[in-house]
Design a protein around this motif. Structure first.
Motif, PDB file in Angstrom:
ATOM      1  N   THR A  51     -14.154 -55.338 -32.546  1.00 25.14           N
ATOM      2  CA  THR A  51     -13.773 -54.785 -33.845  1.00 25.14           C
ATOM      3  C   THR A  51     -14.084 -53.293 -33.897  1.00 25.14           C
ATOM      4  OG1 THR A  51     -14.113 -56.909 -34.954  1.00 25.14           O
ATOM      5  CG2 THR A  51     -14.154 -54.942 -36.336  1.00 25.14           C
ATOM      6  N   LEU A  52     -15.267 -52.896 -33.453  1.00 22.81           N
ATOM      7  CA  LEU A  52     -15.604 -51.475 -33.464  1.00 22.81           C
ATOM      8  C   LEU A  52     -14.660 -50.692 -32.550  1.00 22.81           C
ATOM      9  CD1 LEU A  52     -17.303 -49.130 -34.436  1.00 22.81           C
ATOM     10  CD2 LEU A  52     -18.984 -49.696 -32.651  1.00 22.81           C
ATOM     11  N   ALA A  53     -14.382 -51.224 -31.387  1.00 20.67           N
ATOM     12  CA  ALA A  53     -13.453 -50.546 -30.475  1.00 20.67           C
ATOM     13  C   ALA A  53     -12.085 -50.380 -31.126  1.00 20.67           C
ATOM     14  CB  ALA A  53     -13.335 -51.325 -29.165  1.00 20.67           C
ATOM     15  N   MET A  54     -11.622 -51.408 -31.814  1.00 21.90           N
ATOM     16  CA  MET A  54     -10.305 -51.355 -32.473  1.00 21.90           C
ATOM     17  C   MET A  54     -10.279 -50.325 -33.591  1.00 21.90           C
ATOM     18  SD  MET A  54      -9.472 -55.415 -32.521  1.00 21.90           S
ATOM     19  CE  MET A  54      -8.200 -55.226 -33.742  1.00 21.90           C
ATOM     20  N   LYS A  55     -11.382 -50.160 -34.296  1.00 21.63           N
ATOM     21  CA  LYS A  55     -11.447 -49.171 -35.379  1.00 21.63           C
ATOM     22  C   LYS A  55     -11.230 -47.763 -34.837  1.00 21.63           C
ATOM     23  CE  LYS A  55     -12.464 -52.073 -38.641  1.00 21.63           C
ATOM     24  NZ  LYS A  55     -11.517 -52.366 -39.694  1.00 21.63           N
ATOM     25  N   CYS A  56     -11.521 -47.568 -33.560  1.00 23.45           N
ATOM     26  CA  CYS A  56     -11.418 -46.245 -32.943  1.00 23.45           C
ATOM     27  C   CYS A  56     -10.089 -46.030 -32.212  1.00 23.45           C
ATOM     28  CB  CYS A  56     -12.563 -46.049 -31.959  1.00 23.45           C
ATOM     29  SG  CYS A  56     -14.204 -46.133 -32.744  1.00 23.45           S
ATOM     30  N   ASP A  57      -9.366 -47.101 -31.943  1.00 21.23           N
ATOM     31  CA  ASP A  57      -8.129 -46.990 -31.171  1.00 21.23           C
ATOM     32  C   ASP A  57      -7.076 -46.164 -31.889  1.00 21.23           C
ATOM     33  OD1 ASP A  57      -9.140 -48.486 -29.109  1.00 21.23           O
ATOM     34  OD2 ASP A  57      -8.145 -50.344 -29.681  1.00 21.23           O
ATOM     35  N   ILE A  73      -9.393 -41.797 -42.707  1.00 24.12           N
ATOM     36  CA  ILE A  73      -8.655 -41.003 -41.713  1.00 24.12           C
ATOM     37  C   ILE A  73      -7.153 -41.244 -41.822  1.00 24.12           C
ATOM     38  CG2 ILE A  73      -8.237 -40.718 -39.233  1.00 24.12           C
ATOM     39  CD1 ILE A  73     -11.310 -41.279 -38.892  1.00 24.12           C
ATOM     40  N   ASP A  74      -6.736 -42.529 -41.790  1.00 24.03           N
ATOM     41  CA  ASP A  74      -5.296 -42.781 -41.753  1.00 24.03           C
ATOM     42  C   ASP A  74      -4.832 -43.977 -42.597  1.00 24.03           C
ATOM     43  OD1 ASP A  74      -6.101 -44.958 -40.230  1.00 24.03           O
ATOM     44  OD2 ASP A  74      -4.997 -44.393 -38.450  1.00 24.03           O
ATOM     45  N   GLY A  75      -5.720 -44.533 -43.400  1.00 26.45           N
ATOM     46  CA  GLY A  75      -5.327 -45.616 -44.286  1.00 26.45           C
ATOM     47  C   GLY A  75      -5.344 -46.994 -43.665  1.00 26.45           C
ATOM     48  N   LEU A  76      -5.642 -47.099 -42.373  1.00 26.05           N
ATOM     49  CA  LEU A  76      -5.643 -48.399 -41.699  1.00 26.05           C
ATOM     50  C   LEU A  76      -6.940 -49.137 -41.987  1.00 26.05           C
ATOM     51  CD1 LEU A  76      -3.784 -50.029 -39.854  1.00 26.05           C
ATOM     52  CD2 LEU A  76      -4.966 -49.040 -37.916  1.00 26.05           C
ATOM     53  N   THR A  77      -6.840 -50.363 -42.499  1.00 21.11           N
ATOM     54  CA  THR A  77      -8.017 -51.161 -42.834  1.00 21.11           C
ATOM     55  C   THR A  77      -7.816 -52.612 -42.469  1.00 21.11           C
ATOM     56  OG1 THR A  77      -7.210 -51.719 -45.037  1.00 21.11           O
ATOM     57  CG2 THR A  77      -8.531 -49.714 -44.855  1.00 21.11           C
ATOM     58  N   THR A  94     -19.675 -40.641 -38.438  1.00 19.57           N
ATOM     59  CA  THR A  94     -18.366 -40.553 -37.793  1.00 19.57           C
ATOM     60  C   THR A  94     -18.144 -41.798 -36.950  1.00 19.57           C
ATOM     61  OG1 THR A  94     -19.217 -39.526 -35.774  1.00 19.57           O
ATOM     62  CG2 THR A  94     -18.593 -38.021 -37.578  1.00 19.57           C
ATOM     63  N   LEU A  95     -16.910 -42.044 -36.575  1.00 20.23           N
ATOM     64  CA  LEU A  95     -16.640 -43.177 -35.691  1.00 20.23           C
ATOM     65  C   LEU A  95     -17.289 -42.965 -34.324  1.00 20.23           C
ATOM     66  CD1 LEU A  95     -12.956 -43.932 -36.691  1.00 20.23           C
ATOM     67  CD2 LEU A  95     -14.929 -45.441 -37.007  1.00 20.23           C
ATOM     68  N   LEU A 109      -6.806 -42.927 -32.329  1.00 23.17           N
ATOM     69  CA  LEU A 109      -7.211 -41.707 -33.033  1.00 23.17           C
ATOM     70  C   LEU A 109      -7.491 -40.580 -32.043  1.00 23.17           C
ATOM     71  CD1 LEU A 109      -9.659 -43.234 -35.680  1.00 23.17           C
ATOM     72  CD2 LEU A 109      -7.272 -42.558 -36.015  1.00 23.17           C
ATOM     73  N   THR A 110      -7.364 -39.368 -32.519  1.00 27.13           N
ATOM     74  CA  THR A 110      -7.671 -38.204 -31.700  1.00 27.13           C
ATOM     75  C   THR A 110      -9.180 -37.989 -31.672  1.00 27.13           C
ATOM     76  OG1 THR A 110      -7.602 -36.655 -33.553  1.00 27.13           O
ATOM     77  CG2 THR A 110      -5.500 -37.123 -32.423  1.00 27.13           C
ATOM     78  N   ASP A 111      -9.624 -37.181 -30.725  1.00 24.25           N
ATOM     79  CA  ASP A 111     -11.052 -36.844 -30.677  1.00 24.25           C
ATOM     80  C   ASP A 111     -11.490 -36.194 -31.985  1.00 24.25           C
ATOM     81  OD1 ASP A 111     -11.457 -37.896 -28.182  1.00 24.25           O
ATOM     82  OD2 ASP A 111     -11.803 -35.992 -27.172  1.00 24.25           O
TER      83      ASP A 111
END
Length: 174
Positions: free
Chosen positions: A33-39, A168-172, A57-58, A41-43
């Protein structure tokens, strides 16, 4: 959120398995789940703070979880002398570190370190039964307790990650 955004998939924990498989499945689910939250996205996005004054921060969450994996599965469970990874000044034992960002550490590097800590955790767990105990805070803690604690630790921080990602982008919600 835009409907065209594809939601990544993660393995669902087993719904009818023995205790060890269930605990490991839930821990791996939380890690994924944590990995997916970061997928995706830019640095820059991964390093962007939630809402001031919070510095969260992520990337900081990923770094923190690398420190937490190291603390519980290497220092406590295996008794290893494993120094802090990201900020040795924060806590000499590295228990609460990792949140602060270093401009020289990329997200790819932080994620690779986190994955290395997860691999070490898996190896240390595979060698021990759930009943195995290790010295902790003047008493003993079992591998079963550590698994349960880590599931809760990830779940709490995944809630933070969900809010960060939404900002960041509205994805939840994944």
């Amino acid at each position: 959120m835009t409907e065209s955004l594809a939601r990544p998939m993660r393995p669902m924990p087993p719904m009818n398995a023995d205790e060890r498989t269930t605990l490991t499945g839930w821990l791996d689910f939380q890690r994924a789940t944590l990995a997916m939250k970061c997928d995706g996205l830019t640095d820059e996005q991964l390093r962007s703070v939630s809402v001031p004054p919070s510095p969260m921060t992520l990337q900081g969450l990923v770094q923190h979880m690398a420190e937490v994996e190291r603390n519980w599965f290497r220092r406590v469970l295996a008794g290893e002398d494993a120094p802090p990874i990201f900020d040795p000044r924060a806590d000499p034992e590295g228990r609460d570190g990792g949140f602060e960002l270093d401009e020289n550490v990329t997200f790819a590097e932080a994620r690779a370190i986190w994955q290395e800590e997860i691999a070490a955790a898996r190896a240390n767990c595979a060698a021990r039964p759930l009943e195995h105990t290790s010295a902790f805070m003047g008493g003993e803690v079992s591998l079963r307790w550590i698994h349960t604690h880590m599931i809760g630790e990830y779940a709490r921080h995944n809630g933070h990650a969900d809010l960060l990602r939404e900002r960041i982008d509205g994805l939840t919600g994944f």
